[in-house]
Design a protein around this motif. Structure first.
Motif, PDB file in Angstrom:
ATOM      1  N   VAL A  77       0.842  -1.193   0.000  1.00  0.00           N
ATOM      2  CA  VAL A  77       0.000   0.000   0.000  1.00  0.00           C
ATOM      3  C   VAL A  77       0.881   1.247   0.000  1.00  0.00           C
ATOM      4  CG1 VAL A  77      -1.737   1.290   1.282  1.00  0.00           C
ATOM      5  CG2 VAL A  77      -1.854  -1.196   1.206  1.00  0.00           C
ATOM      6  N   VAL A  80      -3.744   5.558   1.106  1.00  0.00           N
ATOM      7  CA  VAL A  80      -5.101   5.123   1.434  1.00  0.00           C
ATOM      8  C   VAL A  80      -5.999   6.343   1.402  1.00  0.00           C
ATOM      9  CG1 VAL A  80      -6.566   4.037   3.163  1.00  0.00           C
ATOM     10  CG2 VAL A  80      -4.195   3.314   2.928  1.00  0.00           C
ATOM     11  N   VAL A  85      -7.443   2.558  -2.675  1.00  0.00           N
ATOM     12  CA  VAL A  85      -6.109   2.297  -2.158  1.00  0.00           C
ATOM     13  C   VAL A  85      -5.166   2.230  -3.352  1.00  0.00           C
ATOM     14  CG1 VAL A  85      -4.670   0.620  -0.923  1.00  0.00           C
ATOM     15  CG2 VAL A  85      -7.013   1.008  -0.196  1.00  0.00           C
ATOM     16  N   LYS A 100     -11.240  -0.177  -2.021  1.00  0.00           N
ATOM     17  CA  LYS A 100     -10.966  -0.846  -0.745  1.00  0.00           C
ATOM     18  C   LYS A 100     -11.695  -2.177  -0.650  1.00  0.00           C
ATOM     19  CE  LYS A 100      -9.729   2.365   2.896  1.00  0.00           C
ATOM     20  NZ  LYS A 100     -10.181   2.994   4.132  1.00  0.00           N
TER      21      LYS A 100
END
Length: 132
Positions: A77, A80, A85, A100
């Motif tokens: 990741v 966010v 994401v 997400k």
């Protein structure tokens, strides 16, 4: 006779015309209620628990977590946002933006305060430490 008259007279058996009594009504309702309870405890309740755990996992995604999407893409990741994401995947550092809800699993384990308190080594009666 109708049902109200049978119940008000305190009848316990069906009359000659084939009317319903309180006991015969209960014998019809009880299995129906039992089936509903079985469905609730075997299907509905566990599904709500899984949905709650999944939503908690999605809300706890942080930068640098390793995630797996429902399509099988594994990545780290980078950012966010509210509903998306940005993940980085592959050796050429390809960046992919996914929803997400498309994340199936978070491979990075975040320890909460409760888990770290439980994981502390405990001493036994001999004075030696043991991990539970």
């Amino acid at each position: 006779m109708n049902l109200f008259m049978l119940m008000s007279e305190g009848a316990t058996t069906a009359d000659a015309a084939g009317g319903l009594t309180v006991s015969s009504i209960l014998s019809l309702i009880i299995p129906f209620v039992l089936v509903i309870l079985i469905f609730y405890f075997l299907i509905i309740r566990p599904e709500k628990k899984r949905n709650k755990e999944m939503q908690e996992m999605l809300n706890n995604i942080q930068v640098a977590d390793e995630v797996i999407t429902t399509g099988g893409i594994i990545g780290r990741v980078l950012s966010v946002k509210e509903d998306t994401v940005l993940i980085e995947t592959g050796s050429d550092r390809t960046k992919i933006r996914v929803m997400k809800t498309a994340i199936a699993k978070n491979n990075t384990a975040h320890e909460s305060v409760e888990e770290t308190a439980e994981a502390k080594p405990a001493k036994n009666k001999n004075g030696k430490t043991e991990i539970k």
